[in-house]
Design an enzyme around this catalytic site. Structure first.
Site, PDB file in Angstrom:
ATOM      1  N   SER A  77       0.842  -1.026   0.051  1.00 43.44           N
ATOM      2  CA  SER A  77       0.083  -0.090  -0.077  1.00 43.44           C
ATOM      3  C   SER A  77       0.737   1.166  -0.129  1.00 43.44           C
ATOM      4  CB  SER A  77      -0.670  -0.108   1.266  1.00 43.44           C
ATOM      5  OG  SER A  77      -0.112   0.376   2.281  1.00 43.44           O
ATOM      6  N   CYS A  78       2.066   1.149   0.023  1.00 45.84           N
ATOM      7  CA  CYS A  78       3.182   2.483   0.241  1.00 45.84           C
ATOM      8  C   CYS A  78       3.917   2.730  -0.839  1.00 45.84           C
ATOM      9  CB  CYS A  78       3.839   2.289   1.594  1.00 45.84           C
ATOM     10  SG  CYS A  78       2.949   2.333   3.067  1.00 45.84           S
TER      11      CYS A  78
END
Ligand SMILES: NC(=O)c1ccc[n+]([C@@H]2O[C@H](COP(=O)([O-])OP(=O)(O)OC[C@H]3O[C@@H](n4cnc5c(N)ncnc54)[C@H](O)[C@@H]3O)[C@@H](O)[C@H]2O)c1
Length: 444
Positions: free
Chosen positions: A280-281
């Site tokens: 997600s990053c």
């Protein structure tokens, strides 16, 4: 002697604080559990009642090593979960915002959830007399706290940041898969604040953490997070590109990485070639940095390439497999779905484009992952899943390793005489391979 325990109790009591955390996902829950483990009194808030119930029942809604142990230890005495943001903020000294900051279509960061939560907190602050510090832990692009979070808080509370309430930006650097360990033993704690008073409150919360504390302004704290993630993503794309060259040259990238990583100026971290970064990053943070750079008139040539190399890597996995193996009508076992080992997170996992390509090429895909299969079912269709790697491998003649789970290192392929293995991570114990079996890699 007799006085010691008494003093210690006073000291512990003095250092411990009432904390609320909004958003109980990967970062929010680990933050809550970590602070509770340190003896603070924490309420973590979420809008998802299922998550709240699970946390209160000591059932981790995500998989992270060590999380179960902490929940067993801290719920309910030090940590509770709640749907009631108002009460949680009212009854705490500081609130950490840990909601998601997804990408918009143009790559820029979407602050919708952060702003929604800031507005809710602002409305509570309107009625609250004591000094409260609002801390953003979500990753937000440099300038966001000053341009978005503070104006929303001030508008909704009718009060002044830095005077009536505090504002801090405290980026989180934990890695999924080792999140508990990372949170409790960080390399550094970055505290960006509007003024010293606010920063001091948050530094006090971290008093029991053994890590250097860096005190900076709000925008610098935001920039440190983006720079860290951009640099780590750059390392991954760099080594993947070199790995692709190594493959053509007949050189093993993993030996190269070892030789390079021993240089203390470089370090061995993030030099493991593979199918590309996900999660997600990195993808969203690099995209957001690219967007911000353009906005301020800088063409981010390097960061653009980092994303391009990463988008190309799963395609190279597929090309290599298609070149080598007949896929139409073949049962293919995919081992590993999560974007990395140690997590059940499927967000932006390279396994998704690889599997979609295999299905498109007519392969009959059966997948296995020790933790991520439930999440994978929501992302991938047209494939089947097995509960054990043994069942997933039964009847297949081609196994593709996509995630570096430890349990794959020990698979005994020796009875599987016809098995061919394509290993994008080079993790297998080759002693357990049948002699003569085809064992091929992505960058070696
Ligand atoms: N996942 C990581 O490894 C990691 C590491 C460092 C920083 N970050 C950053 O931390 C932030 C959160 O990431 P995450 O992976 O924990 O996200 P996540 O999607 O796992 O969790 C977000 C949580 O917020 C909840 N939520 C949304 N709106 C809410 C509201 N109004 N009130 C209460 N709860 C609400 C959601 O239900 C969800 O549980 C992001 O900015 C991310 O970039 C993530």
């Amino acid at each position: 002697m007799g006085k010691k325990p008494f003093n210690r109790i006073i000291l512990i009591h003095f250092l411990k604080m009432d904390i609320s955390v909004v958003g109980s996902g990967y970062v929010g829950l680990i933050t809550s559990a970590g602070f509770a483990e340190k003896g603070h009194s924490v309420v973590c808030v979420d809008i998802d009642p299922k998550k709240v119930d699970m946390i209160n029942a000591r059932k981790p809604p995500i998989y992270e090593e060590g999380l179960q142990d902490i929940l067993d230890h801290v719920v309910p005495d030090y940590l509770t979960a709640s749907l009631d943001l108002e009460k949680a903020v009212k009854e705490s000294d500081a609130t950490f915002i840990c909601v998601g900051t997804p990408s918009d279509n143009d790559g820029s960061i979407n602050l919708k959830y952060v702003k929604e939560v800031a507005a809710q907190i602002g409305r509570v602050l309107k009625e609250k007399d004591s000094y409260h510090v609002v801390v953003t832990k979500s990753t937000i692009i440099p300038g966001s706290t000053e341009e978005h979070v503070i104006p929303v808080l001030e508008k909704e509370s009718g009060k002044k940041a830095g005077k009536d309430f505090g504002v801090v930006m405290n980026p989180e650097f934990l890695r999924e898969g080792v999140a508990v360990e990372d949170f409790l033993n960080p390399d550094r704690i970055v505290i960006g604040s509007l003024n010293d008073r606010d920063g001091n409150v948050i530094e006090k919360i971290y008093k029991d953490f053994k890590a250097p504390v860096l005190r900076v302004n709000l925008k610098t704290a935001e920039m440190i997070k983006y720079t860290s993630n951009s640099l780590l993503a750059t390392k991954v794309s760099f080594i993947n590109e070199i790995g692709n060259v190594c493959k053509r040259l007949g050189v093993d990238i993993y030996d190269v990485s070892k030789g390079v990583g021993l240089d203390h100026r470089i370090s061995p971290s993030f030099l493991n070639a593979g199918p590309g970064f996900g999660g997600s990053c990195f993808p969203k943070d690099v995209k957001a940095m690219v967007h911000k750079a353009r906005e301020v008139g800088i063409e981010p040539i390097l960061l653009e390439s980092v994303l391009e190399v990463n988008a190309r890597q799963p395609k190279i996995v597929l090309e290599r497999i298609k070149m080598k193996y007949q896929l139409k009508g073949t049962r293919v076992t995919v081992l590993g779905l999560a974007f990395k080992a140690g997590t059940d997170d499927m967000r932006e996992s390279p396994s998704v484009p690889v599997i979609e390509g295999l299905v498109e090429a007519g392969a009959d895909v059966v997948a296995y992952d020790p933790q991520a299969m439930e999440n994978a079912r929501q992302e991938l269709s047209g494939i089947s899943y097995e509960k054990t790697q043994r069942d997933a491998l039964a009847g297949s003649e081609l196994a593709i390793i996509l995630t570096e789970w430890d349990e794959f290192k020990k698979i005994d392929f020796s009875p599987m005489k016809k098995m061919r293995v394509f290993d994008t991570r080079k993790i297998l114990n080759t002693d357990l391979l049948q002699k003569g079996v085809e064992y091929e890699g992505l960058c070696w």
